[in-house]
Design an enzyme around this catalytic site. Structure first.
Site, PDB file in Angstrom:
ATOM      1  CB  CYS A   1      -1.661 160.890   4.899  1.00 46.27           C
ATOM      2  SG  CYS A   1      -2.547 162.350   4.362  1.00 46.27           S
TER       3      CYS A   1
ATOM      4  CB  CYS B   1      -5.109 171.608  -1.276  1.00 45.97           C
ATOM      5  SG  CYS B   1      -4.047 170.191  -1.449  1.00 45.97           S
TER       6      CYS B   1
ATOM      7  CB  CYS C   1      -0.824 171.659  -0.250  1.00 50.49           C
ATOM      8  SG  CYS C   1      -2.185 172.316  -1.201  1.00 50.49           S
TER       9      CYS C   1
END
Length: 171
Positions: free
Chosen positions: A96, A88, A12
């Site tokens: 990422c 989220c 998140c």
């Protein structure tokens, strides 16, 4: 039958509520077959007090709970991840890190309880609702036959769980 323990990372942005709840749930529901972690792209530095309160009310040991950066899990000595789930929408849209081991991933978006407005009861309800949603999704996930399912089918199932198609029922 393999005794493999699957490493699961929940991501998140702030790592103060949803991902921490998911980590706790997975470590309980996974019954030793899964080891969960949580992290954030921009961690708050502390876990939201309502997260800790809810977990304590549900008899979780909260000693594990800390807000941490997802970069910890991209380091060479980090656990090799089997699954990475964003919980989220912000984290799902961010770039990422490259995870060692090429884990499977899916987006299981849940409304942010920390952003809830209203009185204290309404805010606490938002945390309970996030817990309920995550518990349903994680329960569906942990019941999947991971040893006997092909990767493409597994990816479809992971995506279905995140879209809510299978989140409320058994896998």
């Amino acid at each position: 039958m393999s005794d493999k323990i699957y490493n699961v990372l929940f991501l998140c942005t702030g790592n103060s509520a949803r991902s921490v709840l998911a980590e706790a749930i997975m470590n309980r529901v996974g019954q030793g077959k899964f080891r969960a972690f949580s992290a954030g792209s921009q961690p708050k530095g502390e876990v939201h007090p309502y997260t800790l309160d809810l977990l304590k009310q549900l008899n979780y040991d909260t000693g594990f709970a800390r807000s941490k950066n997802w970069s910890e899990f991209a380091e060479p000595n980090a656990p090799v991840l089997d699954f990475v789930f964003t919980v989220c929408d912000n984290a799902a849209n961010e770039a990422c890190p490259v995870w060692p081991g090429q884990p499977m991933s899916a987006h299981w978006g849940v409304p942010d309880p920390a952003a809830a407005t209203g009185n204290e009861a309404e805010k606490r309800f938002a945390f309970a609702e996030a817990y309920r949603m995550l518990n349903a999704r994680i329960s569906a996930f942990t019941s999947l036959p991971l040893q006997s399912i092909d990767r493409l089918t597994l990816q479809r199932r992971l995506d279905d769980i995140g879209s809510g198609d299978r989140a409320e029922g058994a896998a």
